[in-house]
Design an enzyme around this catalytic site. Structure first.
Site, PDB file in Angstrom:
ATOM      1  N   THR A  19      -3.168   0.178 -12.770  1.00 41.42           N
ATOM      2  CA  THR A  19      -2.829  -1.235 -12.889  1.00 41.42           C
ATOM      3  C   THR A  19      -2.301  -1.783 -11.566  1.00 41.42           C
ATOM      4  O   THR A  19      -1.313  -1.281 -11.022  1.00 41.42           O
ATOM      5  CB  THR A  19      -1.751  -1.424 -13.977  1.00 41.42           C
ATOM      6  OG1 THR A  19      -2.249  -0.903 -15.219  1.00 41.42           O
ATOM      7  CG2 THR A  19      -1.384  -2.891 -14.134  1.00 41.42           C
ATOM      8  N   GLU A  20      -3.001  -2.794 -11.032  1.00 42.52           N
ATOM      9  CA  GLU A  20      -2.615  -3.442  -9.768  1.00 42.52           C
ATOM     10  C   GLU A  20      -2.348  -2.431  -8.652  1.00 42.52           C
ATOM     11  O   GLU A  20      -1.457  -2.616  -7.827  1.00 42.52           O
ATOM     12  CB  GLU A  20      -1.390  -4.341  -9.973  1.00 42.52           C
ATOM     13  CG  GLU A  20      -1.590  -5.443 -10.996  1.00 42.52           C
ATOM     14  CD  GLU A  20      -2.749  -6.387 -10.652  1.00 42.52           C
ATOM     15  OE1 GLU A  20      -3.101  -6.483  -9.466  1.00 42.52           O
ATOM     16  OE2 GLU A  20      -3.291  -6.999 -11.588  1.00 42.52           O
ATOM     17  N   LEU A  21      -3.125  -1.342  -8.652  1.00 41.01           N
ATOM     18  CA  LEU A  21      -3.075  -0.299  -7.612  1.00 41.01           C
ATOM     19  C   LEU A  21      -1.728   0.425  -7.547  1.00 41.01           C
ATOM     20  O   LEU A  21      -1.363   0.986  -6.512  1.00 41.01           O
ATOM     21  CB  LEU A  21      -3.410  -0.880  -6.231  1.00 41.01           C
ATOM     22  CG  LEU A  21      -4.765  -1.596  -6.108  1.00 41.01           C
ATOM     23  CD1 LEU A  21      -4.981  -2.029  -4.661  1.00 41.01           C
ATOM     24  CD2 LEU A  21      -5.904  -0.711  -6.565  1.00 41.01           C
TER      25      LEU A  21
END
Length: 493
Positions: free
Chosen positions: A146-148
């Protein structure tokens, strides 16, 4: 040779409806179906669908030389199947080209990797991989959290799930003087390779493309490829992570964003630049160094940390309350409860509670359906309160997690032991029957019908067909007179 690795994200959360305090215990449906339908349909028509059509043309026109990756959440897949199935059809066409790789991810774009719940995190990733396999026929080999979000603590979990590589943010406070344009290995899991997002080149498209005050405006495909070609020759892989809605939604069609995207392969070919998928980059390139990430990083906000979701007391209270019932939810068999559990873990719910100021706070406010972070917190906690009531109906909170786990472990062990004893009993019974049969055959004793094998029964049935001496009813045996006659003649000799 230098290569570009484009990674496009698609995600839409399940947005919550306005849920008031007096509805707790009475209304167990939490979602704003109208908003979810309207938003994903609008964005799909303006962005996702034309962007996927553009990617398909890029692959065809370049004769397969253009390659990319797509990371799509389970929530977005479910909503697409329900509201815009034509998007799923386009994604399947992209998968069929063999030039688009689908990445692994937590199913609901959740923060499970930060909750110190490795089993829950693993289950979500496996569920997502199963969904990707079912729809697109691919088993993800590279992971995008999630979101890196990434840290040394998360790396071994990713490796244990069977992934060869992971994509994360090339944050400056982690890299220092190093460049993001290399393959690195995880310090805590050396077999896991890391691909780092080049945030500068990504933001040139996502944030600055249509900014008329930007010194490099207007950005053309020719200029963009010049920048990439001018990087040091030893920097072989340029990872560019973008939300797919950048094309058509964040950067409207009128800006020329689709024409820019479609022209990239032609100008890349002129400069000898290839396009790779993440799996190709991981398999072709060796790690130049180990990268240690002691605290979680992400691709969000200027700090590139996780404060966008867990940066204030509101967010942490909601986060801790949600994951306090993890063990109970994982043990239940209620399908609806488990679905709500996944949807409520979406990182977006915590992002709406952000109280940051200036640039970062403005970004959170732009995507929030609430008037303020406090409204977002109140609404979410009302929903969560009802959800926990439903969990307590199955597993009361008066029982501690450790006690509950111990009881369930005992029950499972007893069931396993009972099954084992039943199998042993059946095996002993069959052995005893076989022993009796063999014993009777050796001693010549009659074999009970219940212990006879099928083959022995057939033999017994054939035995009456043999001729045996004896009289048949109503007839005199012919053999007896002949025997008597021979007996009478014998004295005369």
């Amino acid at each position: 040779m230098k290569a570009i690795n484009f990674i496009f994200q698609i995600h839409q959360p399940y947005r919550l409806k306005r849920y008031r305090f007096f509805e707790i215990g009475n209304d167990h449906y939490y979602y704003d179906d109208f908003a979810n339908d309207e938003i994903i349909t609008r964005i799909a028509q303006r962005s996702y669908i034309p962007a996927c059509e553009t990617l398909l043309r890029m692959i065809q026109d370049s004769k397969g030389k253009f390659r990319c990756a797509i990371a799509i959440s389970g929530d977005a897949l479910e909503q697409s199947e329900q509201y815009v199935p034509e998007l799923i059809d386009l994604l399947k066409k992209l998968a069929d080209t063999g030039k688009v790789e689908f990445l692994g991810a937590p199913y609901a774009n959740s923060l499970a990797s930060l909750a110190e719940q490795p089993d829950e995190f693993a289950d979500q990733v496996k569920l997502h991989s199963s969904k990707i396999q079912a729809l697109f026929g691919q088993t993800p080999k590279v992971f995008r959290n999630t979101e890196l979000i990434y840290s040394d603590e998360i790396a071994p979990q990713i490796l244990d799930l069977g992934f060869k590589g992971a994509v994360t943010e090339g944050a400056k406070h982690i890299l220092g003087w190093k460049s993001p344009d290399y393959v690195y290995s995880a310090a805590s899991a050396p077999k896991l390779k890391l691909l780092l997002n080049n945030s500068k080149l990504a933001d040139d498209i996502a944030r600055r493309f249509s900014d008329t005050n930007w010194e490099s405006y207007p950005l053309t495909a020719d200029k963009y490829m010049d920048w990439i070609a001018s990087t040091p020759a030893e920097e072989q892989i340029i990872n560019i992570c973008l939300n797919l809605e950048t094309f058509g939604e964040l950067q409207p069609r009128e800006t020329g964003i689709f024409q820019f995207l479609e022209a990239l392969p032609r100008f890349a070919a002129e400069r000898g630049i290839d396009f790779w998928t993440p799996s190709e980059a991981v398999s072709k390139l060796k790690a130049v160094d180990a990268l240690a990430v002691g605290h979680p990083v992400s691709a969000v906000d200027d700090g590139r940390d996780v404060s966008a979701w867990l940066g204030n007391q509101l967010q942490n209270e909601a986060f801790n309350k949600l994951y306090s019932v993890t063990e109970r939810v994982r043990l239940c068999d209620d399908r609806r409860l488990k679905m709500d559990w996944l949807y409520l873990q979406g990182a977006d719910h915590f992002y709406y509670m952000s109280t940051k100021n200036f640039g970062d706070g403005a970004a959170a406010a732009n995507f929030s359906p609430y008037g303020s972070p406090y409204d977002a917190f109140t609404n979410y906690m009302n929903v969560l309160a009802d959800f926990i009531v439903r969990v307590e109906e199955q597993y009361p909170m008066s029982i501690e997690n450790e006690e509950l786990n111990a009881l369930l472990t005992t029950i499972r062990n007893q069931a396993t032991e009972l099954e084992t004893l039943t199998k042993e009993n059946d095996s002993l019974r069959r052995s005893l029957e076989q022993f009796n049969v063999e014993h009777n055959l050796r001693t010549g004793a009659a074999i009970p019908a219940s212990e006879k094998k099928p083959a022995e029964k057939k033999t017994e049935e054939k035995q009456p067909a043999k001729k045996t001496p004896g009289r048949k009813p109503g007839r005199k045996p012919k053999s007896e007179p002949k025997s008597e006659a021979k007996a009478e003649k014998s004295p005369k000799k």
